[in-house]
Design a protein around this motif. Structure first.
Motif, short mmCIF file in Angstrom:
data_model
loop_
_atom_site.label_atom_id
_atom_site.label_comp_id
_atom_site.label_asym_id
_atom_site.label_seq_id
_atom_site.Cartn_x
_atom_site.Cartn_y
_atom_site.Cartn_z
N MET A 161 6.69 -10.22 15.12
CA MET A 161 7.18 -11.11 14.07
C MET A 161 7.63 -10.30 12.87
O MET A 161 6.98 -9.35 12.45
CB MET A 161 6.04 -12.07 13.67
N GLU A 162 8.77 -10.67 12.30
CA GLU A 162 9.30 -9.94 11.17
C GLU A 162 8.37 -10.05 9.97
O GLU A 162 7.73 -11.07 9.75
CB GLU A 162 10.68 -10.50 10.78
N THR A 163 8.33 -9.00 9.20
CA THR A 163 7.60 -9.02 7.95
C THR A 163 8.53 -8.56 6.83
O THR A 163 9.57 -7.95 7.08
CB THR A 163 6.38 -8.08 7.99
N ILE A 164 8.14 -8.84 5.58
CA ILE A 164 8.99 -8.50 4.45
C ILE A 164 9.18 -7.00 4.36
O ILE A 164 10.27 -6.49 4.22
CB ILE A 164 8.37 -9.04 3.15
N THR A 165 8.08 -6.27 4.43
CA THR A 165 8.12 -4.82 4.49
C THR A 165 7.03 -4.38 5.41
O THR A 165 6.05 -5.09 5.61
CB THR A 165 7.88 -4.18 3.10
N GLN A 166 7.17 -3.23 5.97
CA GLN A 166 6.12 -2.72 6.84
C GLN A 166 4.92 -2.38 5.98
O GLN A 166 5.02 -1.67 5.00
CB GLN A 166 6.59 -1.47 7.57
N ALA A 167 3.78 -2.95 6.33
CA ALA A 167 2.59 -2.86 5.47
C ALA A 167 1.92 -1.51 5.61
O ALA A 167 0.96 -1.35 6.33
CB ALA A 167 1.61 -3.97 5.79
N ARG A 168 2.45 -0.54 4.92
CA ARG A 168 1.87 0.79 4.95
C ARG A 168 1.69 1.29 3.53
O ARG A 168 2.39 0.86 2.62
CB ARG A 168 2.78 1.76 5.71
N PRO A 169 0.74 2.21 3.33
CA PRO A 169 0.51 2.68 1.97
C PRO A 169 1.74 3.35 1.39
O PRO A 169 2.41 4.12 2.05
CB PRO A 169 -0.64 3.70 2.14
N SER A 170 2.04 3.06 0.10
CA SER A 170 3.13 3.73 -0.59
C SER A 170 2.58 4.98 -1.24
O SER A 170 2.12 4.95 -2.38
CB SER A 170 3.73 2.78 -1.63
N LEU A 171 2.64 6.10 -0.54
CA LEU A 171 2.09 7.34 -1.05
C LEU A 171 3.09 8.01 -1.99
O LEU A 171 4.29 7.94 -1.78
CB LEU A 171 1.78 8.29 0.11
N THR A 172 2.56 8.67 -3.02
CA THR A 172 3.43 9.48 -3.86
C THR A 172 3.85 10.70 -3.05
O THR A 172 3.25 11.03 -2.02
CB THR A 172 2.69 9.95 -5.12
N ASN A 173 4.90 11.39 -3.51
CA ASN A 173 5.34 12.60 -2.82
C ASN A 173 4.21 13.62 -2.75
O ASN A 173 4.03 14.31 -1.75
CB ASN A 173 6.55 13.19 -3.53
N ASN A 174 3.46 13.71 -3.84
CA ASN A 174 2.34 14.66 -3.87
C ASN A 174 1.28 14.27 -2.86
O ASN A 174 0.77 15.13 -2.12
CB ASN A 174 1.74 14.70 -5.28
N ASP A 175 0.92 12.98 -2.83
CA ASP A 175 -0.08 12.52 -1.86
C ASP A 175 0.37 12.83 -0.43
O ASP A 175 -0.42 13.29 0.40
CB ASP A 175 -0.31 11.02 -1.99
N ALA A 176 1.63 12.54 -0.15
CA ALA A 176 2.14 12.77 1.20
C ALA A 176 2.11 14.26 1.56
O ALA A 176 1.75 14.64 2.67
CB ALA A 176 3.57 12.23 1.32
N LEU A 190 -2.37 -6.48 13.65
CA LEU A 190 -3.67 -5.96 13.24
C LEU A 190 -3.53 -4.60 12.57
O LEU A 190 -4.21 -4.31 11.57
CB LEU A 190 -4.60 -5.87 14.45
N ALA A 191 -2.64 -3.77 13.09
CA ALA A 191 -2.41 -2.45 12.48
C ALA A 191 -1.91 -2.61 11.05
O ALA A 191 -2.41 -1.96 10.12
CB ALA A 191 -1.42 -1.65 13.31
N ASP A 192 -0.93 -3.47 10.87
CA ASP A 192 -0.34 -3.63 9.55
C ASP A 192 -1.27 -4.35 8.57
O ASP A 192 -1.35 -3.99 7.40
CB ASP A 192 0.99 -4.38 9.66
N ALA A 193 -1.97 -5.39 9.04
CA ALA A 193 -2.85 -6.15 8.15
C ALA A 193 -4.02 -5.30 7.67
O ALA A 193 -4.38 -5.32 6.49
CB ALA A 193 -3.36 -7.41 8.86
N HIS A 194 -4.64 -4.55 8.57
CA HIS A 194 -5.75 -3.66 8.17
C HIS A 194 -5.24 -2.57 7.22
O HIS A 194 -5.92 -2.23 6.23
CB HIS A 194 -6.39 -3.02 9.40
N THR A 195 -4.06 -2.01 7.50
CA THR A 195 -3.52 -0.96 6.65
C THR A 195 -3.16 -1.51 5.27
O THR A 195 -3.43 -0.87 4.25
CB THR A 195 -2.28 -0.33 7.30
N HIS A 196 -2.57 -2.70 5.24
CA HIS A 196 -2.23 -3.36 3.97
C HIS A 196 -3.49 -3.57 3.13
O HIS A 196 -3.54 -3.21 1.95
CB HIS A 196 -1.56 -4.70 4.28
#
Length: 265
Positions: free
Chosen positions: A1-16, A176-182
């Motif tokens: 099912m489509e979602t607005i955005t993929q529910a993943r953490p928005s890491l800063t460049n430094n964090d990544a 489940l992957a996206d909801a838990h990560t969100h």
């Protein structure tokens, strides 16, 4: 099912960069999940016919497309999407994807309301120009943040198999992957707000599950959600589970101190 955005953490460049440098993705938690692509999209407990599921997917997709029609949706557009998702869930309260999409839409609303609030009030010198998602942990957003956590929790409850050994569908695993990560990302954000912005009282705002917890406890809760997000296949969640795991952090600190002493010696 489509979602607005993929529910993943928005890491800063430094964090990544730090995450890539310090953690081996191969050592992340194993998925350990049996995914059977021949299974129906949702477990029997969802109790929605295939015909209705097809109709629901079409309705939900149209709601999301309307919301994404412009790069910066207006508050009126977001409120319309919320109204339509509310109607959909009133008719089909066991349909998991609508809860995750409503949670995303509520986050958009929180950002818009925060921006409107700061536009009409003076910023302090210490206040950053943009506070991504930290707007959820203000007194004004208490109701919205509670609803977001409730929606993510409901989606997870509906989609989680009765037994961890039970096979699940590909659609089920992705949700489940996206909801838990969100949820893990929001818990991690709450922990960082509590550590870095003492003026924001996380204990008195936000969902009930955040209140009375220390920053370290919130981070441990985030780590648990990241572990489950990784278990269901989200690669970023696998890495974040390692980054936020208190035991891994402790071992990392020990290794770092040992390396520092070795270099000094």
């Amino acid at each position: 099912m489509e979602t607005i955005t993929q529910a993943r953490p928005s890491l800063t460049n430094n964090d990544a960069a730090v995450l890539q440098a310090l953690f081996d993705a191969e050592s992340s938690p194993s998925s350990g999940v049996k995914v059977d692509p021949t299974l129906p999209s949702w477990p029997a407990a969802v109790n929605i016919s295939q015909t209705d599921l097809t109709t629901l997917k079409t309705r939900e997709t149209q709601i999301i497309l309307n919301l994404q029609a412009t790069s910066t949706p207006t508050e009126e557009t977001v409120q319309t999407a919320l109204k339509e998702l509310n109607t959909l869930l009133e008719e089909y309260p066991t349909y998991p994807p609508a809860y995750t999409n409503r949670a995303q839409t509520l986050r958009l609303l929180a950002d818009l309301e925060y921006n409107n609030h700061t536009t009409h009030s003076a910023k302090t010198e210490s206040e950053p120009e943009s506070i991504t998602d930290e707007s959820l942990f203000t007194p004004e957003a208490s109701d919205l943040s509670s609803k977001i956590f409730a929606d993510l929790g409901k989606a997870i409850t509906l989609a989680t198999p009765v037994s961890p050994a039970d096979p699940i569908s590909s659609v089920q695993a992705r949700l489940l992957a996206d909801a838990h990560t969100h949820r893990g990302y929001l818990l991690l954000k709450a922990a960082r707000v509590k550590k870095t912005r003492p003026g924001v009282e996380v204990d008195s705002v936000g969902p009930e599950r955040l209140r009375g917890h220390s920053a370290d406890q919130l981070e441990e809760m985030a780590s648990r959600d990241f572990f489950l997000g990784g278990r269901y296949g989200n690669k970023v969640a696998q890495q974040m589970a390692v980054q936020t795991n208190p035991y891994a952090k402790m071992c990392g600190a020990i290794v770092k101190e040992a390396m520092r002493k070795e270099m000094e010696g």
